[in-house]
Structures are given as C-alpha cells and as structure tokens.
Motif scaffolding. Structure first.
Motif, PDB file in Angstrom:
ATOM      1  N   PHE A   8     123.740 -19.143 -18.718  1.00  0.00           N
ATOM      2  CA  PHE A   8     123.002 -18.095 -19.671  1.00  0.00           C
ATOM      3  C   PHE A   8     121.932 -17.265 -18.667  1.00  0.00           C
ATOM      4  O   PHE A   8     121.391 -17.588 -17.534  1.00  0.00           O
ATOM      5  N   PRO A   9     121.393 -16.128 -19.147  1.00  0.00           N
ATOM      6  CA  PRO A   9     120.207 -15.570 -18.598  1.00  0.00           C
ATOM      7  C   PRO A   9     119.007 -16.557 -18.749  1.00  0.00           C
ATOM      8  O   PRO A   9     118.994 -17.275 -19.844  1.00  0.00           O
ATOM      9  N   PHE A  10     118.299 -16.709 -17.724  1.00  0.00           N
ATOM     10  CA  PHE A  10     117.187 -17.634 -17.743  1.00  0.00           C
ATOM     11  C   PHE A  10     116.145 -17.316 -18.822  1.00  0.00           C
ATOM     12  O   PHE A  10     115.870 -16.135 -19.050  1.00  0.00           O
ATOM     13  N   PRO A  11     115.886 -18.068 -19.742  1.00  0.00           N
ATOM     14  CA  PRO A  11     114.945 -17.749 -20.783  1.00  0.00           C
ATOM     15  C   PRO A  11     113.701 -17.373 -20.378  1.00  0.00           C
ATOM     16  O   PRO A  11     112.918 -18.062 -19.435  1.00  0.00           O
ATOM     17  N   PHE A  13     115.088 -21.908 -30.707  1.00  0.00           N
ATOM     18  CA  PHE A  13     114.757 -22.607 -29.807  1.00  0.00           C
ATOM     19  C   PHE A  13     115.654 -23.697 -29.033  1.00  0.00           C
ATOM     20  O   PHE A  13     116.242 -24.095 -29.886  1.00  0.00           O
ATOM     21  N   ILE A  14     115.608 -24.037 -27.756  1.00  0.00           N
ATOM     22  CA  ILE A  14     116.309 -25.032 -27.326  1.00  0.00           C
ATOM     23  C   ILE A  14     115.771 -25.796 -26.380  1.00  0.00           C
ATOM     24  O   ILE A  14     115.033 -25.351 -25.567  1.00  0.00           O
ATOM     25  N   GLU A  15     115.822 -27.187 -26.428  1.00  0.00           N
ATOM     26  CA  GLU A  15     115.379 -28.134 -25.458  1.00  0.00           C
ATOM     27  C   GLU A  15     116.505 -27.978 -24.218  1.00  0.00           C
ATOM     28  O   GLU A  15     117.385 -28.463 -24.577  1.00  0.00           O
ATOM     29  N   ILE A  16     115.853 -27.701 -23.091  1.00  0.00           N
ATOM     30  CA  ILE A  16     116.764 -27.740 -21.854  1.00  0.00           C
ATOM     31  C   ILE A  16     116.376 -28.860 -20.974  1.00  0.00           C
ATOM     32  O   ILE A  16     115.172 -28.832 -20.471  1.00  0.00           O
ATOM     33  N   VAL A  70     111.091 -26.861 -23.908  1.00  0.00           N
ATOM     34  CA  VAL A  70     111.554 -26.213 -25.088  1.00  0.00           C
ATOM     35  C   VAL A  70     111.499 -24.594 -24.643  1.00  0.00           C
ATOM     36  O   VAL A  70     110.379 -24.057 -24.449  1.00  0.00           O
ATOM     37  N   PHE A  71     112.490 -23.893 -24.708  1.00  0.00           N
ATOM     38  CA  PHE A  71     112.536 -22.586 -24.732  1.00  0.00           C
ATOM     39  C   PHE A  71     113.317 -21.747 -25.499  1.00  0.00           C
ATOM     40  O   PHE A  71     113.780 -22.103 -26.556  1.00  0.00           O
ATOM     41  N   PRO A  72     112.753 -20.361 -25.793  1.00  0.00           N
ATOM     42  CA  PRO A  72     113.466 -19.526 -26.491  1.00  0.00           C
ATOM     43  C   PRO A  72     115.196 -19.499 -26.296  1.00  0.00           C
ATOM     44  O   PRO A  72     115.336 -19.346 -25.234  1.00  0.00           O
ATOM     45  N   TYR A  98     105.168 -19.224 -34.238  1.00  0.00           N
ATOM     46  CA  TYR A  98     106.341 -18.238 -34.176  1.00  0.00           C
ATOM     47  C   TYR A  98     107.508 -19.071 -34.479  1.00  0.00           C
ATOM     48  O   TYR A  98     107.908 -19.893 -33.695  1.00  0.00           O
ATOM     49  N   ARG A  99     108.341 -19.045 -35.417  1.00  0.00           N
ATOM     50  CA  ARG A  99     109.379 -19.690 -35.801  1.00  0.00           C
ATOM     51  C   ARG A  99     110.561 -18.941 -36.080  1.00  0.00           C
ATOM     52  O   ARG A  99     110.423 -17.816 -36.533  1.00  0.00           O
ATOM     53  N   VAL A 100     111.636 -19.591 -36.011  1.00  0.00           N
ATOM     54  CA  VAL A 100     112.915 -18.658 -36.186  1.00  0.00           C
ATOM     55  C   VAL A 100     113.779 -19.716 -37.145  1.00  0.00           C
ATOM     56  O   VAL A 100     113.989 -20.725 -36.986  1.00  0.00           O
TER      57      VAL A 100
END
Lengths: 447, 447
Positions: free
Chosen positions: A171-174, B159-162, B170-172, B287-289
């Motif tokens: 993935f593109p780095f977030p 968001f996703i925890e990487i 936690v990242f967009p 900010y939430r999705v």
C-alpha cells in the motif's frame, strides 16, 4: 539529456538548473515569480540579494558558456504547460514549482486554498501535458517527508506491505501531514501515482526532508548567481533560521520543547539526489518514492549544534523556547528509511562538516541585511480568524504593525464614508523598499 | 436541529433535505446549479422531469407545511459560505455539494482539474467557515467507498491498526482511488481529518457505496418533488443504468467481464444513514468514517438480477460486455466492513425487495423519455488527448455527432479565415431542447 526545471527561480530550482547545466544537460527553466510576489506581500526578503531569473541565466552563460532556456508562465495555465512541454520535449521534468511553505498555507483561508489549488492544479497540468505530448518523460517531483507526519511505526520509502487478518498487500504508506502545504503534497502524490497507473507515465516522488545551506559549487562561481535564501518565519526553514539568529546575535527560537525530530539534508545533497533520480529513471507506469534526507535531528539538538559552532566564530547565542505555534506532537517515535538514494550512490554532506564554512561564514557576510523582526513565527496553526483579521495580520512584527494600523485607519475612513477621497496609507518611515531584495550590486563572495 | 444541506438540488441532496424537513428539523439548502449546467453541457438529461429547486421548495411547503430555506451560491466563494453559515448557524452540515461523477472527471484536462479544484475548494471553505463561525457544528461529508479502491486486504471503516516491525499505530486506511473524482474525495478526507485535529471540529465522513433508486417517501408525496435521476454514461450509476436499459429494451452494458465487485445501497438507506450520523454526532476534534453501503454485488450479478426481474414485467433484456473504458482490476478481493451504521440502527432495504416496485415500475412510467444514445460510455480512462479533441467529443453518440460535425465545419471555416462572419452551427433537426428536462408538466406518479 533535455531537462526542464519547474520553479527554476526558487531556492532549490535555480541551483538545480545550474547543477544540471554544468553537467552538460540541455536545461530549460520555467517560473512565474509568484513566490517573489508572496515575499513582497509578506515582507519576507531573502538574505542575499537575488537577481532576476533572466539576469542569472545571462550571467550563467557569461561565466560558464552553458545556455539555460527560460520560459515565463504559470503551471496553472494548461495551454502554457502543454506548449512548453511540446516545444522543449523534455526527457526529465524536475518539479519544484509549488508554494513551498507550511506557515504560508496556515495563514488564512485564502492562502490555504491558494496553496492547495496552486500546487494540485500545476501538478495535474504537468501530468496531463506529459500524457498528451511527452508520455515517456520522467517526472521528478519534489514531495515532502512531512507527508508522513510522525507515525508510531518506522517510515518506509513510499510504500508498506501490510499483513492483515491473514491477507497481504502493498500500500501507499498512510499519510498524516500537519499543514495545508503538506496536504497539498499528499494530494499530488496520490494524483501522480494514479496518472502513472492509468497513463503509464513514470515518476519519482522525492519525499524531501528540510533542506539547509546557502552555497553550491555553482552559486559560488559568481555572487550574481546566488539563490534565494530565507530565514524568516514564513519561508525560512529551521536550520537556516537558527544560523541567521546566531549570526545576528538574537536568541535561537525553538517551537515548544524542541524534542520534535525531523529529517534534514544539505542543499548539495538535494541536487545530487535529483541527478541520481534522473540518471536512474523508473519504468513506464512506475511511480516510486525516495525518502530524500541524510540525517535526523531533534530541533533542540540542531539549535545546540548551531549555538556551539557559532561560538567558535565568536557569536554568543542563546536558545529560547517559544510557545509552539504549530499543532504537532513534540514527543514521538521517528524512524524513516532512506536507503534508496544511498543505494544509487548518494554521498551525504553531514551537517557537522559543513555548518561553519558553508553556512555561518556565508551568512555572516550578509549579516547587515538580516531583518530581525521577520524571524519570529507569525502564523498560529490553531488561531481563530475573526474580526481582528487573519492571523498573519494580528501577529505582525513591530514594523509591519505600524503599516497595519495605518491601513486600519484607512479602512475605517473608507468605511465611514470617506467616499471618492480614498486615502492610501503612507509608506512607513524607514521601511526599506521591498525591491531592495532585487538590487544588482554584487555582494561579497560567499567564502 | 438546524441542518444545512449543501448541494440541495441534486439526486441525493434534495431527497435528504425533504427527509430531514419531514422529521421536523429546521432545514436550509444551498446549491448553485453547476451540475445542471454540466448536464446541459454534456447533453445528459435526467429521466424524470425535475423542477427548479425554488419551485420544489415551494411545492414542499404547500404539500407538507414544512419550510425549507434556500440560498443560491457557490461553495467556492468563501464570503458566501461564511455568510451562509453565520446567518443560518447550522448544528449539522450535510455536504453533497460536489462534482459527483467519475467519468466526468476523466473526460479531459479541464474537467479533471475542475473536479479536484471545485470539490477541494468547496470543502476547504466549509471547514474554514465552520472554524470561524460555527466551530461546534457537525460536518456530515459524503465521501466514497471508491476512495479505498480494491485492496487485497479487508477494508476497515476509515482507519486500520498496523503492526510493523514490533511497533503499532492506528492509521487512516491507505487509499488507492481509481479516478480524479475519487481522488478529490480522498483529498477531502485528508483535509477534513487535519481540520478536525487542528481546530477541534467534528466530522463524519460517509464513505458511500453506489446509490440506486428513484423513490423516497418524500418524492412520492407529489410528482413535482421528484429528484434528478440519471442513467447516462456520465452521471448515471450502474444499477440505475441497467434498470433503464432493461425497460428501454436495449442490452444491459457491462464494462469488461463484470466480475468487478462494488458496494451498493438504496437511496432510502442513504437518507437514514445521514440522519443516524446527525443524531449521533462525534466528539469535538473527532474525525470518523462510516462505510455507508448495505450489500456488495459483482456488476455481472447485478445485471443478471435486473434482467430476470425485468422479465417478470415483460421486458426481455440481454446482457452485453463492452470493452472496459476504465482502468481497473476486474478480478479482485473485496471485503469492506460496514458495521458502524448497522450498529446505530440502520435497517437496510435489500435490492431483491425493492428492485421491481421502486425501480423498474417507476422507470417504466417515464420510459418515453429515455434517450438511448446517452447510455453508452463516452469516456475512456486511458485515451490519449490529441488533435481530434478531447475524449468526450470523439466518442459522442450519433445525435451529438451531427452537432459536432457541424461544429467542426464551423471551426474550419473560422480557421481558414471566415473572419468576422463567424457562423454558429444550426441546431440539429429533431434535437429536443435541453431545457426539456426542466418542464413543469406533472409526470405520472411514481407508483
């Protein structure tokens, strides 16, 4: 190789154009002097007198016998961009042609929209024009390490493999940028990656750290070839600002604790990195990212280093912590990779080796031009705009505040019915003409 | 609650305004009819006659006794946006006010830049105006599931925890959109997230799937309250287009194999989702999705379903595979989450339950207005622009091709020195006036 440098009048664009020209490439530059207008608008003069682009191109040819072509126009004007690419038919396009300042982008609504619209439109136009007239050209785009923000994991070069619930993907780095300026670079990165995929263009996105330095081999040929060097709160980057503060005998101003860690590189390494990217182009359809920096320092370390080196030159400097005008984490993990350019042969100039000679001495030669009032930060990230006017005006330096208060009187007079007799505020006494930055008198040679 | 609907004249904006007004909220709408102009420009008429916004607001008040305020202006005009927010002082702002079509954004350079600049500027202006005059308001922004692309891992809600090399963050969710339109939504998402962080605004970014449907409880009150329903190659979405093709007795046109899987939702679920977001606002600074869709189908499954249901109504339809005009993967993993809106109480209308009554029958009532020539795709994602003109013109339908060839004659005459005697092409015989879409004659009731 035919190389087109966009933003060829700027701090990095001009040295890059000369560097590539000196290495026998056929170089053309494009600029529209928008940044010079913003400097005038914000009363932010470069430290070293900087001739016009046309004059510098002429001097460059006199001194080296190398010709640089020059086209004046706006990247937001598609017909201009397409015509320029169609006529010059570049094999590589080096794109420095954007609004380059995070504080500028945070001043007010107008400048945040201007930053995003200007940067995004210019880059989109370049992509469309490449697609239309030079689809094999290589776009070397100046992005920013600030696109990543300060994530709690190590930062890879552009892409990251994520394993999630038993499946994998690259993935593109977030990205988590911290200003509208950095956001504009993130948007560019997404647009460029898409264009490479759909149209089979090729691009290298240089996620560049904070550049410092005033001298390159080419600027040192002749004082009239100097590049635009900023130390002010809007266009000056931290290390350049600290050096000027040390030389001027004013405190080195840190934002907050100064434990924010950032990536840095010398201006000479910027030029070499751009060259390495050009000499090693990606495949058609490939979008790649190089993290372009050589060292990381905390801002406090940086200030301490400048302070101690300046002492050796007899400049006694102190360090002052200001309330942080930015919204950013001060304590954070920071571990970005930067192997790709080293792998291509980049040999870094380390700060410790160049600080005294290439920076402090060079700046001292122009110390009489330092305008102390323009150094302090004038833009507050989270200020609330209101009746008092945008942030930039409420935090003006003393000198500008005078002009502003006269302007306010004028506005008031107009608003209460001054009518046809609109009176413009008189020029502040003692304020040097902004055009001063364009004086052509040769300055002392840099070292 | 005081709710401002941006883009209140559109396919979703108008039904949302009525839906919220019917539930006793104090609703105002903003639009500037830019989309109506684009429809005229591309000769893409909505299926059902759609009155002016001002007329529909008036009818709505006659029929229900609920008042909707109406302000006509451009979100790209900051003074207008700030004034509108300052006067109405919304507690929630529902933002549908963007260029909504992926094919439109891929037509040519002008329209791709227009899409990004229009969408980004409008949203930035809304954020600045919120910051300035209604910092506690809740921005409910219409984003797109297309922001994610089709990654090889499951898609989380925003968001996703990487976990990476022993560290976590936690990242967009990294975005890989597939058109300049979807890119504009990605840019918006980044800008909104940043503004929430820096200015402590609050926002819900609804990453919406592909909406289908023509009828809501409110549009069914009175034929004059119908919403703009598109089935053309530019503004029509796949399911709406298939239904119109089935009713019109022309083949259902798939792009490529049709094994691309996409998320869908009924128009009624869009309205309920927006309401649920409004009734459950995020905290200041949050900010939430929400991933806003109810079902996923492959495009082929969708076409098969429409075909078999249409047969029950006596419409014999076939399926035709066209070369895919888009650059996209046709075979891919697709597993996006959509728990958050269900958790707040969304009760989905499933396609199988609504297809015949709410779609096919409603469309049949307007079958005489279907313009077959506007259904086929006219925009090629990877076409090369050139002397023949932009993609949209070289792929015109038969009728439009007539106009274009006359236009070309005219251009030719001008170019060879027609001089002052510039002759505009005559209107093509039999071509209905584009204003036809605005006729006020009441159409048959939808069901």
């Amino acid at each position: 190789m035919r190389i087109l440098v966009l933003g060829g009048d700027g701090y990095l664009g001009w040295p890059a154009a000369m560097y590539l020209s000196a290495r026998d490439h056929d170089v053309a530059v494009i600029d529209n002097f928008l940044k010079r207008r913003w400097e005038l608008e914000l009363n932010a003069q470069p430290l070293i007198p900087t001739s016009t682009l046309q004059k510098r191109v002429q001097v460059w040819e006199e001194v080296t016998n190398h010709h640089i072509s020059c086209a004046i126009g706006d990247l937001c004007d598609y017909e201009f961009v397409r015509t320029a690419l169609g006529r010059f038919r570049p094999e590589a396009i080096v794109h420095f042609g954007e609004q380059p300042s995070a504080p500028f982008s945070m001043v007010d609504q107008r400048r945040s929209v201007l930053t995003e619209v200007n940067n995004i439109t210019g880059t989109l136009n370049v992509l469309w024009a490449m697609h239309e007239v030079v689809p094999s050209a290589h776009l070397v785009k100046l992005g920013s390490m600030g696109e990543y923000g300060t994530p709690n994991i190590d930062i890879e070069e552009g892409f990251i493999e994520i394993e999630y619930h038993g499946r994998k993907g690259v993935f593109p780095f977030p990205k988590q940028p911290l200003s509208f300026y950095h956001l504009s670079k993130v948007h560019d990165s997404h647009n460029i990656m898409f264009a490479c995929g759909v149209w089979k263009l090729r691009s290298t996105d240089l996620h560049q750290g904070i550049v410092y330095g005033v001298a390159t081999d080419e600027t040192e040929c002749d004082a009239r070839l100097a590049t635009s060097f900023h130390y002010d709160g809007i266009f000056g980057t931290s290390l350049n600002r600290f050096c000027v503060q040390a030389v001027a005998g004013v405190p080195l101003t840190l934002y907050g604790s100064g434990s924010q860690t950032r990536p840095f590189l010398n201006i000479r390494d910027t030029l070499r990195s751009v060259e390495l990217a050009i000499l090693n182009p990606p495949q058609a359809g490939e979008y790649r990212v190089f993290n372009q920096f050589t060292e990381t320092f905390s801002i406090l370390e940086l200030a301490e280093t400048v302070r101690s080196q300046a002492e050796k030159l007899g400049c006694a400097a102190t360090i002052e912590h200001l309330p942080n005008p930015r919204v950013e984490e001060e304590e954070h993990h920071y571990c970005p990779r930067h192997q790709k350019l080293l792998g291509l042969g980049l040999e870094p100039h380390l700060l410790s080796d160049v600080l005294v000679d290439s920076m402090l001495v060079a700046i001292r030669n122009h110390a009489h031009r330092v305008r102390r009032e323009s150094i302090l930060p004038r833009v507050q990230w989270d200020s609330t705009p209101g009746m008092a006017g945008p942030a930039i005006e409420t935090r003006q330096s003393e000198l500008s505040a005078v002009s502003m208060s006269r302007f306010s009187e004028w506005v008031l007079q107009r608003d209460v019915g001054g009518g046809a007799g609109m009176r413009f505020p008189p020029t502040a006494d003692g304020e040097k003409l902004a055009a001063d930055g364009l004086e052509e008198k040769a300055a002392p040679k840099a070292d």
